[in-house]
Scaffold this motif. Structure first.
Motif, mmCIF file in Angstrom:
data_model
loop_
_atom_site.group_PDB
_atom_site.id
_atom_site.type_symbol
_atom_site.label_atom_id
_atom_site.label_comp_id
_atom_site.label_asym_id
_atom_site.label_seq_id
_atom_site.Cartn_x
_atom_site.Cartn_y
_atom_site.Cartn_z
ATOM 1 N N CYS A 42 0.907 -1.202 -0.188
ATOM 2 C CA CYS A 42 0.120 -0.016 0.036
ATOM 3 C C CYS A 42 0.846 1.388 -0.118
ATOM 4 O O CYS A 42 1.821 1.249 0.613
ATOM 5 N N ARG A 43 0.533 2.202 -0.990
ATOM 6 C CA ARG A 43 1.056 3.411 -0.805
ATOM 7 C C ARG A 43 0.997 4.171 0.719
ATOM 8 O O ARG A 43 -0.017 4.337 1.084
ATOM 9 N N PRO A 44 1.922 4.916 1.162
ATOM 10 C CA PRO A 44 1.653 5.694 2.242
ATOM 11 C C PRO A 44 0.903 6.796 2.272
ATOM 12 O O PRO A 44 0.983 7.376 0.748
ATOM 13 N N VAL A 129 2.375 -1.910 8.181
ATOM 14 C CA VAL A 129 1.496 -3.019 7.594
ATOM 15 C C VAL A 129 0.192 -2.546 7.530
ATOM 16 O O VAL A 129 -0.428 -2.290 8.516
ATOM 17 N N ALA A 130 -0.671 -2.815 6.439
ATOM 18 C CA ALA A 130 -1.823 -2.888 6.435
ATOM 19 C C ALA A 130 -2.395 -3.946 6.060
ATOM 20 O O ALA A 130 -2.243 -4.937 5.367
ATOM 21 N N ALA A 146 -0.463 -6.501 4.013
ATOM 22 C CA ALA A 146 0.601 -5.550 2.602
ATOM 23 C C ALA A 146 1.579 -4.613 3.548
ATOM 24 O O ALA A 146 1.272 -3.974 4.487
ATOM 25 N N ALA A 147 2.738 -4.612 2.754
ATOM 26 C CA ALA A 147 3.718 -3.471 3.183
ATOM 27 C C ALA A 147 3.329 -2.264 2.709
ATOM 28 O O ALA A 147 2.887 -1.964 1.927
ATOM 29 N N ILE A 148 3.514 -1.261 3.756
ATOM 30 C CA ILE A 148 3.223 0.297 3.357
ATOM 31 C C ILE A 148 4.627 0.787 3.098
ATOM 32 O O ILE A 148 5.555 0.755 3.722
ATOM 33 N N LYS A 149 4.788 1.171 1.727
ATOM 34 C CA LYS A 149 5.953 1.649 1.224
ATOM 35 C C LYS A 149 5.710 2.409 0.174
ATOM 36 O O LYS A 149 5.003 2.477 -0.617
ATOM 37 N N GLN A 150 6.777 3.292 -0.247
ATOM 38 C CA GLN A 150 6.926 3.938 -1.374
ATOM 39 C C GLN A 150 6.891 3.028 -2.645
ATOM 40 O O GLN A 150 7.296 2.011 -2.570
ATOM 41 N N PRO A 151 6.050 3.698 -3.661
ATOM 42 C CA PRO A 151 5.940 3.013 -5.039
ATOM 43 C C PRO A 151 7.425 2.743 -5.399
ATOM 44 O O PRO A 151 8.324 3.496 -5.325
#
Length: 158
Positions: A42-44, A129-130, A146-151
């Motif tokens: 997921c995008r922050p 994490v989402a 899902a990891a929350i991270k930059q694309p």
């Protein structure tokens, strides 16, 4: 030693000539009635944003359909499609869900189909994490973390 060098050189030559590589593990067959989830992220969200996007790849072992998404992170979650019509980008909920043809990876990605979290209770923070649940027409529910991270950075020269 000379034989090992010769075998290595032959392998490199074949690879350079475009010989197909062995199938990667993620391309392995998925059992009927099962949906495999890969690369979930997921995008922050920026400060104050009440909506966020999540992306992943789904591969069904037999024809199926992603019919809903639920999460405690937001008031609602939907499967959305983005498309360009008459030069205008639009986004809308897939009312009939997302079809998953058997054995074909279906990628939910930025600028395309994606999971939309609306009415976020807290921001999606980089490094977090989402968690959400995907419900399929045949395979039933599957929990996803899902990891929350930059694309990922896309090389514009490709």
């Amino acid at each position: 030693m000379k034989r090992l060098f010769t075998l290595s050189a032959a392998a490199l030559t074949l690879a350079a000539c475009g010989q197909p590589a062995e199938k990667p593990a993620e391309a392995a067959a998925v059992a009927p009635g099962v949906v495999q989830v890969a690369d979930a992220w997921c995008r922050p969200t920026p400060n104050g944003a009440k909506a966020g996007g999540c992306y992943l790849t789904l591969t069904a072992g037999s024809d199926d359909r992603l019919v809903s998404v639920s999460t405690a992170l937001a008031q609602s979650a939907e499967v959305h499609e983005m498309k360009m019509e008459n030069g205008v980008m639009s986004m809308a909920r897939l009312a009939d869900g997302l079809p998953l043809p058997a054995g074909t990876p279906v990628e939910l990605k930025p600028g395309g189909n994606h999971i939309m979290l609306m009415g976020l209770r807290d921001p999606l923070v980089d490094g977090g994490v989402a968690s959400f649940t995907l419900t399929f027409e045949k395979a039933g529910p599957i929990g996803v973390h899902a990891a929350i991270k930059q694309p990922p950075v896309v090389d514009s020269e490709e």
